[in-house]
Structure formats: structure tokens, C-alpha cells
Design an enzyme around this catalytic site. Structure first.
Site, mmCIF file in Angstrom:
data_model
loop_
_atom_site.group_PDB
_atom_site.id
_atom_site.type_symbol
_atom_site.label_atom_id
_atom_site.label_comp_id
_atom_site.label_asym_id
_atom_site.label_seq_id
_atom_site.Cartn_x
_atom_site.Cartn_y
_atom_site.Cartn_z
ATOM 1 C CB CYS A 77 2.836 -14.431 -10.654
ATOM 2 S SG CYS A 77 1.100 -13.691 -10.142
ATOM 3 C CB THR A 107 -5.074 1.319 6.323
ATOM 4 O OG1 THR A 107 -4.217 0.997 5.276
ATOM 5 C CG2 THR A 107 -4.577 0.369 7.490
ATOM 6 N NE ARG A 160 -3.083 -7.417 -3.489
ATOM 7 C CZ ARG A 160 -4.290 -8.082 -3.979
ATOM 8 N NH1 ARG A 160 -4.596 -7.821 -5.276
ATOM 9 N NH2 ARG A 160 -4.975 -8.666 -2.952
ATOM 10 C CB CYS A 209 -0.485 -7.155 -9.271
ATOM 11 S SG CYS A 209 -0.961 -7.469 -11.041
ATOM 12 C CB CYS A 259 -3.963 -11.153 -15.338
ATOM 13 S SG CYS A 259 -3.416 -12.269 -14.038
ATOM 14 C CB CYS A 318 1.365 -8.632 -16.703
ATOM 15 S SG CYS A 318 2.138 -9.436 -15.567
ATOM 16 C CB SER A 376 -1.000 0.026 1.122
ATOM 17 O OG SER A 376 -1.816 1.211 1.322
#
Length: 560
Positions: A529, A350, A314, A532, A535, A506, A57
Site C-alpha cells: 500500500c 499547494t 495519491r 493513495c 480504495c 488500486c 504532487s
């Protein structure tokens, strides 16, 4: 492969995901149990190798929920040490110029007085320590792979718990030499807090029609780097936000998004770009837009001469109030970013995720304390949610995203200024965005190709060196966790229509169209990978299904 018998364990509550929502729920459950002197068993499973490994984050954290959960968090050593000292908001006009927006003209939700620049991963590590001290069992490295349902009796069809994934299965699906079957974790109530686009959460939304009569969920992709910079340039607590270039170019068209740069502690800054995943040009690469953004003088003045020390990406659930699904179902609750509680007008999730977990904990504990044996649809949670500041927080920001999508950055910003600063988020109109993000891609032939500059290795970098800094790793000999529903679609449909956009959306170089003497083939580099989920969201054919790999795989983010 022969079916192995899975052992089972029984708990009062099982929580899937050791993020802010899940850990806050675990802590609040045990606090209530101790106050009532009641025995309670709570388990948290986390697919990352450790708590915080997969947490990514910005982050500027509003401590409102933390103040309620642990009023003495500062004395207990919570890693919120850098208070925001100054907000600056910019509109980037082009590759060289920027205009600072007076704070008085920014929506009030963009002001960060009383908030902290922090690592959310480190906050989750601290919350996990608090949870374990209260008696919660936390199992990192175990991926929740399957939802279990009661198959008969009065609770038939309700959620029974989860099963963790088998370990040591080879790529061909056979049991390898280190094979270990997964475990079944049964609970009276199961809390799903997997984060954005949770692999089990999306199944539950479909199974129980939780999104009936709701706007489609909307998403962004956030890409972030952590830098060590020259101490002379460091201003602890300085927060920069803004929009405009590079997303305002002719090729980018209707692309929405914004940037952030936060001065944290220890001469470090975090810099990132969030791009809404409703963009229409399939030639766009969020990763490359971010890399060239850092060459703008606004960022260069801080980053030049510094060292990039971490990278991650992310997806972000940002549909907000209008897209929020029903969060309860028989035997389970869907919480935090798994449901979509992020307040996009504040660019913060959060405090909202934590509060959703705390409200769920109170509803669950009240039920269990009254003798409830589980499996019910806890409508008490919905009542608590509607009476909470969380509901008010999200309701007041319900128009923020739809306004930006409908009117663009400038007019949308003007609408949001009026809505937030004059009406306090209660303007008597509700805007909706009913178009699904993946369906916004135009054919490649209708869009202008984007030529991205080569990285210089100083401010901008390539994907593979970036993935290296995320400490991403997966056991190579395991089934691919990026599943194609139809293996022919990438080359037969996506390539001719959209120039196979997976190669570009990606941020980790997972997808490639490779051409050799045998012809073209679609290659999936699952080892790269970073989890995130872009895709799973953006594929225009909705052909990619992200499922959990073996537990412990994926990124290992330090201080992110």
C-alpha cells in the site's frame, strides 16, 4: 490484548500531518508568538518515516502563499529553483497524434507565468526546517490514530487532541516483544491537515456534519513517475498539460482526466496522469492507462533512452468550492486537502493548502492571545477565509470540475474558457455535481473489457516493479490497515457485479482475487500500500476503510 495506559503530553496546538498546510500553520503560529513575545507550544505529528516521505504532487507551485509566509524564501534556500519557462497544452487525438491548443484558447488558470516546477516533498522538508528553527516540535514516524474528545465539563464533545497508534502490535492483535503504547497529545486546538481523504478528517466530517448542504466531495487519482532523461532533450521549466487519449477511447466512455509532464532541474522530468474517480467502466485500470500513455510520441520523445527513478500515486480532493465542508468545529479545524482546498482549474493545491494553514494559525493565535483556553468553534477563521484571496481563488473555479463532468472534455473546456477568460470565474451561474464518485460504476456486464498491452520494461512497467521504486514498506506482523466492514462483500457482491474493481483501481497491486484448490479468495497485500486512499474512495460498496498503519510505514518518496 490488555489495555496499556497511554501517557499524555499537553500543547497549545497539535497539528496532524506535516504537509504544506500543517507546516505553514506551524510556522505562522510561531512567527506570531515571537512577534508578540508570547510563549506557545506547537507539535506536529507525521505518519511518514520522515517529513516528505508521503508527500506526492506534480508539482508546479504557485508561490503566492510562500511569498507571504517567508518573503525571503529564495535567500533562505527554498527548493524552488526552476521557474516555468513555457506552457504547452495538447489534446491527444489517438495513440499517435496530438494537437497543440493555442495558449490564447486555454483557460487563464492553466497559464503558469511566475510559477515553479518543484518537488513538494522537498519543499515540505524545507518548511519543516523553518518550523523547527522557530521552535515547533515535529514527530515523524508517529501516526495519529484516534481523535480524542472532552468527555465531560463545559467542553464536553469538543476535540481534545489525538492519540498516536500503538507500536509493536502483532497481526493477531497481541502485544509483540517491541510493543509500545501510543501517546495522547492534548491541545487547546487541533489542526487536521492529513491530505486527501484523511482518515481522521472523514470521521470529523461525519461527527460534526461538516458537509451538510454541500455537494459530495469529488476525487481523482494521480499517478506520477520521476525520470532521468537525456540532457539533450531536457528543457528546464517546460510544462506540458493536456487531455484526450487514452481516456477518450470507446471502452473508457465518460472517463475524465488529464496528463502532465514537467521538466524539472538536473535533467529530470516528472510525468503523470490524473483520472477522475467518477469513471463508470469497472474494467478500467488507472495504472495501466498511465503506462500505455507514455508510449505516445508526445511523451516518448522525452522519455526514450531515459531511466525511471521513482513512482508514486495519491488521491486528489478536487470537488472544490461547492464541496468544501465547514472547516471549523469545537476545538479543531480541518485544513488543506483534508478539507478539499485544491483549485482544480489550476491543477494546484499547494498555495491554497498553505494559505488555509496560515489563516487558521492567525485565528488560533488571536484566540489564545486573548486568553481562550480552547475547545471553541473558531468562527473567526471562517471570517478570515471569506475575506481572503483563497476564498476568491476557489469561488472563481467553482464551475470547472462540474463543467467537465457534465459536458465532457471538449464542451466542458469551452464552458471553462468562457467562464475563466471572459467572466474571470464570475459567470452568473453555478454548476453542481451531486453524484457520488463511487456510485458511478456500471455493472461489468454492461461495459467493454479493456485489453491493456504488456509493459515493455523501457517506457511501461508492471505494478510490483513500480511499488519497489516507491520504497514502500510496512512491518509485516501488524494488523491490516485496510479494513473490510464485511469480509463477504468482495466475492459475493463486488465480484459478480463489478468484476471486483479493487484489482484494477488500486495502483499498487494490493487487492487480488486468487483462485486455488480451495476456491476463490480475496487477498489483501497490505505491504504494497502506497497510502493513495483510492480504495477508500472508489469501492462501489463502500466496504473498505483505510486506517493508519503503524507509524513510519508506507512509501518513502525521494524528490517527489
Amino acid at each position: 490484548m490488555s489495555e496499556a495506559v497511554r501517557e499524555s503530553m499537553e500543547f497549545d496546538v497539535v497539528i496532524v500531518g506535516a504537509g504544506p498546510a500543517g507546516l505553514s500553520a506551524a510556522c505562522r503560529l510561531m512567527q506570531q508568538a515571537q512577534e508578540a513575545e508570547q510563549e506557545l507550544t506547537v507539535c506536529v505529528v507525521e505518519k511518514g518515516s520522515e517529513v516528505g516521505a508521503h508527500i506526492l504532487s506534480g508539482a508546479v507551485i504557485e508561490p503566492r502563499a510562500l511569498n507571504e509566509l517567508f518573503p525571503d524564501w529564495a535567500e533562505q534556500g527554498a527548493p524552488l529553483k526552476t521557474a516555468v519557462t513555457e506552457d504547452r497544452i495538447y489534446l491527444l487525438k489517438d495513440a499517435e497524434n496530438a494537437r497543440r491548443i493555442p495558449n490564447a484558447l486555454a483557460p487563464k488558470t492553466m497559464h503558469n507565468d511566475g510559477n515553479y516546477v518543484a518537488s513538494l516533498g522537498n519543499l515540505c522538508r524545507w518548511l519543516a526546517e523553518r518550523a523547527e528553527a522557530l521552535g515547533v516540535e515535529i514527530f515523524p514516524g508517529f501516526a495519529a490514530a484516534e481523535v480524542l474528545y472532552h468527555e465531560n465539563g463545559p467542553l464536553k464533545g469538543s476535540v481534545k487532541g489525538i492519540a498516536t497508534g500503538d507500536m509493536g502490535v502483532t497481526a493477531s492483535g497481541e502485544q509483540g516483544p517491541n510493543y509500545m503504547p501510543g501517546m495522547e497529545l492534548h491541545a487547546k486546538y487541533t489542526l487536521f491537515t492529513e491530505g486527501c481523504r484523511g482518515h481522521l478528517g472523514k470521521q470529523l466530517i461525519e461527527q460534526f456534519a461538516l458537509d451538510r448542504d454541500k455537494d459530495p466531495q469529488h476525487y481523482g487519482i494521480g499517478i506520477k513517475e520521476l525520470w532521468d532523461i537525456d540532457p539533450a532533450k531536457h528543457q528546464p521549466g517546460l510544462v506540458l498539460h493536456g487531455a484526450g487519449w487514452p481516456l477518450s477511447g470507446e471502452e473508457q466512455g465518460d472517463t475524465n482526466g488529464g496528463f502532465f509532464l514537467y521538466h524539472a532541474e538536473d535533467n529530470q522530468v516528472v510525468v503523470g496522469l490524473i483520472i477522475d474517480l467518477n469513471y463508470s467502466n469497472p474494467w478500467l485500470s488507472p495504472f495501466d492507462e498511465f503506462q500505455r500513455m507514455k508510449h505516445h510520441p508526445l511523451f516518448r520523445q522525452y522519455l526514450e533512452g531515459g531511466k525511471r527513478v521513482s513512482y508514486g500515486a495519491r488521491a486528489i480532493t478536487k470537488g472544490g468550492f461547492n464541496s468544501l465542508p465547514k472547516m471549523t468545529m469545537p476545538g479543531a479545524l480541518l485544513l488543506g486537502c483534508d478539507a478539499g482546498t485544491l483549485n482544480f482549474s489550476k491543477i494546484k493545491g499547494t498555495h491554497t493548502a498553505m494559505k488555509s494553514g496560515m489563516l487558521a494559525a492567525e485565528a488560533v493565535f488571536e484566540a489564545l492571545a486573548s486568553g481562550d483556553e480552547g475547545g471553541q468553534d473558531l468562527t473567526a477563521f471562517s471570517e478570515k477565509f471569506k475575506a481572503s484571496w483563497l476564498y476568491d481563488d476557489l469561488f472563481r473555479s467553482r464551475n470547472f470540475g462540474p463543467a467537465m463532468h457534465r459536458f465532457g472534455t471538449l464542451l466542458g473546456g469551452a464552458f471553462n474558457f468562457i467562464d475563466q477568460n471572459i467572466f474571470g470565474g464570475r459567470i452568473p451561474v453555478t454548476l453542481h455535481d451531486t453524484r457520488k464518485d463511487y456510485a458511478q460504476l456500471k455493472p461489468a456486464s454492461e461495459c467493454k473489457q479493456i485489453q491493456y498491452p504488456k509493459p515493455d520494461g523501457k517506457l511501461s512497467f508492471d505494478k510490483l516493479s513500480s511499488v519497489f521504486l516507491s520504497n514502500t514498506n510496512h512491518e509485516e506482523d501488524q494488523p491490516c490497515h485496510l479494513q473490510l466492514k464485511d469480509a463477504s462483500i468482495p466475492l459475493e457482491k463486488n465480484l459478480p457485479t463489478w468484476a471486483e474493481p479493487a484489482q484494477r483501481y488500486c495502483p499498487a497491486g494490493v487487492y487480488e482475487v486468487v483462485e486455488d484448490e480451495q476456491g476463490k479468495r480475496f487477498q489483501i497485500n497490505a505491504q504494497n500500500c502506497v497510502h493513495c486512499k483510492t480504495c477508500d474512495i472508489k469501492d462501489p460498496s463502500q466496504n473498505i476503510n483505510w486506517v493508519v498503519p503503524e507509524g513510519g510505514g508506507g512509501p518513502n518518496y525521494p524528490n517527489m
